[in-house]
Enzyme design. Structure first.
Site, PDB file in Angstrom:
ATOM      1  CD  GLN A 376     -40.179   7.952  -7.309  1.00 36.89           C
ATOM      2  OE1 GLN A 376     -40.618   9.105  -8.244  1.00 36.89           O
ATOM      3  NE2 GLN A 376     -41.016   6.921  -7.416  1.00 36.89           N
ATOM      4  CD  GLN A 398     -41.897  10.321  -4.044  1.00 32.14           C
ATOM      5  OE1 GLN A 398     -42.542  11.062  -4.405  1.00 32.14           O
ATOM      6  NE2 GLN A 398     -42.219   8.721  -4.220  1.00 32.14           N
ATOM      7  CG  ASP A 399     -37.950   7.832  -2.836  1.00 36.03           C
ATOM      8  OD1 ASP A 399     -38.718   7.697  -1.689  1.00 36.03           O
ATOM      9  OD2 ASP A 399     -37.720   7.519  -3.782  1.00 36.03           O
ATOM     10  CG  ASP A 420     -42.363   6.112   0.525  1.00 35.07           C
ATOM     11  OD1 ASP A 420     -42.967   6.027   1.605  1.00 35.07           O
ATOM     12  OD2 ASP A 420     -42.637   5.575  -0.504  1.00 35.07           O
ATOM     13  NE  ARG A 488     -45.497   4.630   1.011  1.00 35.21           N
ATOM     14  CZ  ARG A 488     -46.043   4.971  -0.077  1.00 35.21           C
ATOM     15  NH1 ARG A 488     -47.303   4.464  -0.516  1.00 35.21           N
ATOM     16  NH2 ARG A 488     -45.213   5.708  -0.919  1.00 35.21           N
TER      17      ARG A 488
END
Length: 584
Positions: A376, A398-399, A420, A488
């Site tokens: 993250q 990520q993120d 994500d 998701r």
């Protein structure tokens, strides 16, 4: 924490059990606030008719009845009084929950990540209290029959309160500690849920009290105007802008004048010029923000000249109506490398955080260079209500883009990442944007979105309209070996809609992937409408109850800019092109 690895450290079982017992004892009504109590009907039958009418709309009826019990014998109480009381009690419980969670965190957080999560909780719950207080004032400042005119704003604020509470709990990666914090906030989260439920059912509650809704001309006018705009055939780069009459009746006249002004922000002389080479008033963005004037009227304009600004920036809550622009998203770049791997919470990893309402960015780049191994690592976190980003880039893995809360609009932007990489619990619309999936670490898959709506009544969701979703050059040759999904479901009522967009051939035929087992597959709302490109074929999409291919134009319209983020009321001030309805 979302998508991260659990931090390996031990807590004594005896200590953990002790913490949970203390929490349960400290939360006096936790056991009285059980969700969906089997005795709901009995609970309502044993209270006053007025309280029963209000609490019948909530999920936690026993908690609702308890919170309003002091008004049981008040025969003159109105729905307004009950709403105010419900908010007042929620504020008290959030304050109490904040104190309990701080105490638990201080005693039991044995590593830097958990300690940082404890500090995050304190900040987040302060934000929650502020927005609950704003809701309380909004109800109190309006006549009874006009409360329905504030319903959209109240839902916006209350949705953010729920998001702050969830973010607080999500920051803890140690299971026992996370459970203890969640228990300490149980009353606060349930009572906030109840307030949102009451506001969402305000028309029904007024009817139950035999009170006519009265003058709802604002809602009617807005709805009628929106419908006309939605059905208009707007050109790609053209926007329909409001006149003063397009604003709600409750909007302060000063704000109408400010937001209604049709000027190009970039043509206004800046209040501050930032340049690394010394040619401006300030060498850093932080210094320009520090010069933000008290009692500002109008916008505070910051021009950031070309350069790479390696500084962690937060536009604070009281720094409202800031317009910041650069020389281009590849020339003016704010960069950082904080990440979860290095013991930093997702919330604090952002290179740039926009909190103050009305923030506008144009021609800027935001990046996090921690790389895929950093897990993250946020490039841009946005909490600002009525915020807009035009011609910007957000680059990470990520993120990357944390669309945390409130109403947000992105136009002609580039967002890149892996896992994500567009996530959060805002009501966010990305329009005409380029979404780039990058090559992840081995044994990872790409997921474009992870939306965080945890309450079915929240007004939040991630909407992509007329965007392009493509692989980066490095991913291109192996794009069929590394699965890439549209998203998701991070939370129970996760909501994402991909509409009128072009999907490249690397999108998995299933389209969407589960978070964990069957979690949220029945309760999420994932939808596609009018997409094109080789990855847009929906024949082999997931068969979840929570997924659908939208075929009804009217259903698709509800996720467009005017109704979903009330863009017709504020985007005119941003200087950004936009369209309010469907593209085609």
């Amino acid at each position: 924490m979302k998508g991260g690895k659990l931090v390996a450290f031990g807590l004594s079982l005896i200590l953990v059990v002790g913490v949970i017992i203390v929490v349960i004892v400290g939360t006096n009504r936790a056991n009285d606030s059980s969700s969906h109590d089997d005795n709901d009907d009995k609970v309502l039958a044993t209270t006053s008719k007025s309280i029963a009418s209000v609490c019948s709309q909530t999920d936690y009826k026993k908690a609702c009845v308890n919170s309003l019990s002091s008004m049981a014998n008040n025969q003159s109480a109105t729905p307004k009084d009950f709403i105010e009381k419900a908010i007042e009690v929620a504020i008290q419980e959030v304050r109490a929950g904040m104190e309990r969670s701080a105490s638990i965190g201080k005693a039991e957080a044995h590593d830097s990540l958990q300690k940082m999560a404890t500090e995050d909780c304190k900040d987040l719950l302060h934000f929650a209290i502020d927005e609950l207080q704003a809701s309380f004032s909004s109800v109190g400042d309006n006549e009874l029959h006009k409360i329905t005119d504030r319903e959209t704003e109240l839902k916006n604020w209350l949705s953010a309160v729920i998001s702050y509470q969830q973010t607080c709990m999500d920051g803890f990666t140690q299971p026992e500690l996370k459970n203890a914090i969640s228990t300490s906030l149980l009353n606060a989260t349930q009572l906030t849920d109840n307030v949102l439920a009451i506001v969402a059912a305000i028309s029904e509650i007024l009817s139950a009290f035999n009170i006519p809704i009265g003058n709802s001309s604002t809602i009617s006018a807005t709805t009628t105007t929106s419908r006309l705009l939605l059905e208009a055939n707007n050109d790609d780069e053209e926007a329909v802008h409001n006149t003063e009459n397009g604003f709600p009746s409750w909007f302060p006249s000063g704000d109408r004048k400010l937001l209604g002004a049709r000027n190009s922000n970039s043509q206004s002389p800046p209040n501050a010029v930032v340049a690394k080479d010394g040619s401006g008033q300030y060498n850093t963005i932080a210094a320009a923000l520090a010069a933000y004037p008290k009692n500002l009227k109008g916008r505070y304009v910051i021009y950031v000249k070309a350069g790479i600004y390696d500084e962690y920036i937060t536009v604070a809550k009281d720094q409202v109506n800031i317009f910041m622009y650069g020389d281009g998203p590849r020339k003016t770049i704010v960069t950082g490398k904080k990440c979860n791997r290095d013991g930093v919470t997702t919330y604090q990893s952002a290179s740039f955080s926009a909190v103050g309402n009305g923030f506008i960015a144009k021609s800027l780049g935001f990046q996090n260079t921690a790389g895929p191994e950093g897990h993250q690592a946020v490039a841009l976190r946005v909490q600002s209500d009525m915020s807009a980003f035009y011609n910007c880039r957000m680059d990470g893995y990520q993120d990357t883009l944390y669309a945390q809360t409130h109403r947000q609009f992105y136009r002609n932007c580039v967002v890149s990442g892996t896992v994500d990489f567009i996530f959060g619990d805002a009501a966010a619309i990305l329009q005409n944007c380029l979404i780039i999936a990058r090559k992840p670490m081995d044994n990872q898959q790409n997921t474009v979105t992870a939306q965080g709506r945890s309450n079915v009544r929240e007004t939040t969701g991630l909407i992509m309209q007329n965007c392009r979703i493509v692989p980066e050059q490095l991913l291109e040759p192996v794009r069929f070996n590394i699965p890439t999904y549209l998203g998701r479901p991070w939370k129970m009522y996760s909501r994402s809609v991909i509409m009128e967009s072009t999907l490249a051939d690397f999108i998995q035929p299933a389209g969407w992937m589960p978070w964990s087992g069957n979690f949220a597959l029945d309760t999420c709302y994932y939808a596609e409408y009018g997409n094109r490109g080789p990855g847009a074929n929906t024949n082999n999409r997931v068969k979840w109850k929570g997924f659908k291919v939208i075929t009804d134009r009217n259903e698709a319209l509800q996720f467009t800019t005017a109704p979903f983020i009330q863009g017709n009321q504020w985007l005119g001030s941003t200087g950004s092109p936009y369209y309010l309805g469907l593209k085609n």
